[in-house]
Scaffold this motif. Structure first.
Motif, short mmCIF file in Angstrom:
data_model
loop_
_atom_site.label_atom_id
_atom_site.label_comp_id
_atom_site.label_asym_id
_atom_site.label_seq_id
_atom_site.Cartn_x
_atom_site.Cartn_y
_atom_site.Cartn_z
N THR A 541 0.94 -1.17 -0.04
CA THR A 541 -0.01 0.08 -0.03
C THR A 541 0.87 1.33 -0.09
O THR A 541 2.04 1.27 0.68
N ALA A 543 0.75 5.69 -0.14
CA ALA A 543 -0.03 7.22 -0.20
C ALA A 543 1.22 8.13 -0.45
O ALA A 543 2.32 8.05 0.33
N LEU A 554 -3.54 14.46 -1.30
CA LEU A 554 -3.42 13.16 -0.81
C LEU A 554 -3.82 12.03 -1.92
O LEU A 554 -4.84 12.55 -2.49
N SER A 555 -3.02 11.16 -2.26
CA SER A 555 -3.42 10.12 -3.16
C SER A 555 -2.79 8.81 -2.78
O SER A 555 -1.75 8.83 -2.09
N GLY A 556 -3.42 7.72 -3.45
CA GLY A 556 -3.14 6.63 -3.04
C GLY A 556 -3.46 5.55 -1.89
O GLY A 556 -4.10 6.46 -1.08
N GLN A 557 -3.84 4.56 -1.90
CA GLN A 557 -4.43 3.67 -0.86
C GLN A 557 -3.68 3.20 0.38
O GLN A 557 -2.46 2.52 0.02
N HIS A 558 -3.79 3.43 1.41
CA HIS A 558 -2.92 3.37 2.54
C HIS A 558 -3.94 3.28 3.65
O HIS A 558 -5.17 3.14 3.67
N THR A 575 -8.59 6.50 2.60
CA THR A 575 -7.86 6.51 1.64
C THR A 575 -8.16 5.38 0.67
O THR A 575 -7.60 4.93 -0.13
N GLN A 594 -7.71 11.85 -5.73
CA GLN A 594 -7.16 12.54 -4.88
C GLN A 594 -7.83 13.44 -3.97
O GLN A 594 -9.35 13.49 -4.43
N LEU A 607 0.74 10.22 9.75
CA LEU A 607 0.64 9.07 8.92
C LEU A 607 1.25 7.84 9.56
O LEU A 607 2.22 8.01 10.39
#
Length: 672
Positions: A541, A543, A554-558, A575, A594, A607
């Motif tokens: 995963t 982000a 913010l982007s990406g899966q986490h 996310t 995003q 995070l």
């Protein structure tokens, strides 16, 4: 002579053993069964006494609290406080007459209530009326309550909380007895206009504690309440008349005493060593109204006196039985031993080489049969001896052959050990190099301090020598890029994949790739191809956060992103719909999205990886994102580094001595 002594002693010993052991076992079982039954009965009695005494005290205190509340709600009390507030010095005859009537009313009421003292105060903490049993009347006074006194404390609590409140126990030098206070606010239209306080001594407590019914000559009752750092007894004990407010125990110790357990809310029973260093049987329970505990106990020596008497009787019985059995066993052993002794002498001659020696047959029982069998055996022994010589020679040859085979196998094992040692050294060197590479590519503190707009700190602790967590922080011009990810599993493969991701992300950022979809497409394709090339099933995963002038993209899966605003409010940003795991599929373009976050001064972004939220305590309870949010929110006024330290300290306290099974990574960002 040696044989005679040996067989005789063995027979005598076995006769005694077979006779006395069952008797000892039966006596022991009876003794311990009686003891266990008596202990259960005593424990049940102590539990019943403890419950009864606790209910007496709880009922007394609750009824007293109810009386105080009812009195505080009387219109007479309310009207009198208002009257004195309007004319504090009672200059008018009308006010004086009303005060006189009120004085007589309260005097008669509290004579029947049998309280030691009753005080009526206004909201400024001034004493309007004070009843004492010595003067047997109320007296008007406008004195202010002394600071730091129990009266002051209970007054403030009742006034502030607007509910009935109980003080700590204290020693009243005037009454020469331990006492405590119960206070209730006097309300008018939900507004506090005064406080009513009564003083109660330990008479009821002493009557309850000093009732020794069912407790023999050594039993007693302890009642203790919690103070700031200890537990103090509130009434005298049977063996220490001066124990009230003098005897203390610490709130916490290495092994909790019954009183310590009781004030913690435990209801139980057991065996304990008391303040006199005597072993006792005790029962204890919590007293909710006092936030204290009660222990009822009795000396074990007195409680188990009947069992000890029974044990002594058993000892006398066993001793007499042993004497009788020893006499009978000696006679029987001698009658059995003589034929065996004669046979033993023949066997000794036979052992010295006289193979023609014959044993006399003295009885017609098993021993006579044994002598006859021995005579038959001796005639066959020579032939058997020759056969054994032949077998022995064959065995020596087989042993020699087997020894050679074992030496060859041993040499092979040595060679394999040398190969394994060399291989282990090589793998250890490779793992150490990979681990050092991981540490080297993590953001340095000097890089983070150069970022003017943000306070940023990070933390990573792998579960093994090679971790699978990833985080990186890059600053290019007025932009700051933050990345965090979690590779499935941990170990060498996960560590190598983490290095690949770090390198690919830095390359794309350095090449100023700003198209979000193109960024994730190239990164995913690179990782996907590399994972397939090394024949691995790993993925991660990931982000990515792009910060510029107070705006965070913010982007990406986490994991969820935690946002704590400067005013203390907490937001959690999911996310799951912002991306797809990297390296799991060759095309993830359709999943990329995003989210934009606007930061103000003092706002905090946290995070983390699931190594924090899924960390388990010794009771198998996960740390959880709610606890993480609470710790960050509680410390939001502090620096990013202090917030990181607070989270890690709280997490390690939660884990305790448990083994860490997953990598732990944390990044704290705070807008300057």
């Amino acid at each position: 002579m040696i044989a005679q002594k040996t067989i005789y002693k063995k027979l005598l010993g076995w006769f005694l053993l077979l006779t006395l052991v069952p008797l000892l076992i039966a006596s022991s079982l009876t003794f311990f069964s009686s003891k266990d039954a008596l202990v259960r009965e005593i424990n049940n009695n102590l539990i019943t006494i403890t419950r009864s005494k606790a209910e007496q005290l709880e009922t007394y205190i609750n009824n007293t609290k109810l009386n105080v509340v009812m009195l505080s709600h009387m219109p007479t009390i309310t009207e009198m406080i208002k009257l004195i507030e309007e004319d504090p010095t009672a200059t008018s005859n009308e006010v004086r007459q009303e005060i006189l009537k009120f004085n007589l009313f309260l005097t008669e009421y509290f004579k029947n209530a049998q309280y030691r003292n009753v005080v009526l105060l206004n909201t400024q903490g001034q004493i309007l009326f004070d009843y004492t049993d010595r003067q047997n009347s109320f007296r008007q006074s406008l004195q202010t309550v002394p600071p730091d006194s129990e009266l002051k404390l209970v007054f403030e609590q009742a006034k502030t909380l607007q509910e009935v409140n109980i003080s700590n126990f204290f020693y009243d030098r005037r009454l020469r007895t331990p006492s405590f206070l119960i206070a209730a606010p006097v309300l008018e239209r939900k507004r506090v206009i005064g406080v009513l306080v009564i003083q109660i001594d330990d008479t009821v407590f002493s009557q309850t504690v000093n009732n020794y019914t069912g407790l023999g000559l050594t039993g007693e009752t302890l009642v203790g309440i919690k103070t700031e750092d200890s537990i103090v007894l509130v009434s005298p004990t049977r063996h220490n008349p001066n124990a009230a407010l003098e005897y203390r125990e610490p709130l916490v110790s290495e092994s909790l005493s019954p009183l310590q357990q009781a004030v913690r809310g435990t209801i139980s029973y057991g065996r304990m060593r008391d303040y006199r260093d005597r072993i006792t049987l005790a029962a204890w329970r919590y007293l909710p109204s006092l936030d204290g505990g009660m222990v009822v106990k009795i000396d074990e020596a007195e409680a188990l006196k009947a069992v000890v008497t029974q044990r002594n009787s058993f000892i006398v019985l066993v001793t007499l039985t042993a004497i009788i059995v020893a006499i009978l066993s000696r006679y029987i052993a001698r009658s059995i031993a003589y034929p065996i002794i004669q046979l033993s002498k023949v066997v000794q001659r036979f052992a010295q080489g006289y193979l023609s020696e014959q044993a006399p047959i003295l009885t017609q029982d098993e021993i006579g049969f044994l002598a006859e069998s021995f005579n038959q055996m001796s005639s066959q022994l020579n032939q058997t001896f020759q056969s054994l010589e032949t077998i022995n020679h064959a065995l020596e040859e087989r042993v020699a052959q087997r020894t050679v085979e074992l030496e060859k196998a041993h040499q092979k094992i040595l060679n394999l050990n040398e190969q394994l040692t060399a291989e282990n050294l090589r793998m250890s060197s490779e793992l150490e190099i990979t681990r050092q590479l991981q540490r080297m590519i993590l953001p340095k503190e000097s890089e983070l301090t150069r970022i003017d707009a943000l306070e940023i700190v990070g933390f990573m602790e792998p579960a093994s020598e090679i971790g699978g967590d990833y985080y990186d922080i890059l600053s290019y011009g007025d932009r700051v890029f933050i990345g965090i990810g979690d590779v499935t599993g941990h170990g060498l493969e996960s560590g190598v994949l983490m290095i690949m991701v770090q390198t690919a992300v830095r390359t794309l950022i350095a090449s100023e790739e700003t198209n979000l979809i193109k960024f994730f497409e190239v990164l995913n394709r690179t990782i996907y191809d590399n994972v397939r090339r090394i024949n691995s099933e790993k993925h991660l995963t990931l982000a990515l956060l792009n910060y510029q002038e107070g705006t965070l993209t913010l982007s990406g899966q986490h994991e969820e992103v935690i946002l704590v605003r400067a005013n203390g409010s907490v937001e959690r940003i999911d996310t799951i719909d912002l991306g797809f795991p990297i390296g799991l599929d060759d095309n993830i373009v359709d999943f990329i999205a995003q989210s934009t976050i606007h930061l103000e001064s003092g706002d905090i972004v946290v995070l983390y990886t699931d190594g924090i939220t899924e960390a388990e305590s010794p009771e198998n309870v996960q740390y959880g994102i709610d606890q993480l949010c609470r710790v960050v929110q509680k410390n939001s006024h502090r620096t990013a580094q202090q917030i990181r330290e607070a989270v890690i300290d709280d997490l390690k306290h939660h884990i305790g001595v448990q083994t860490i099974y997953d990598d732990i990574t944390l990044v704290v960002i705070k807008q300057r």
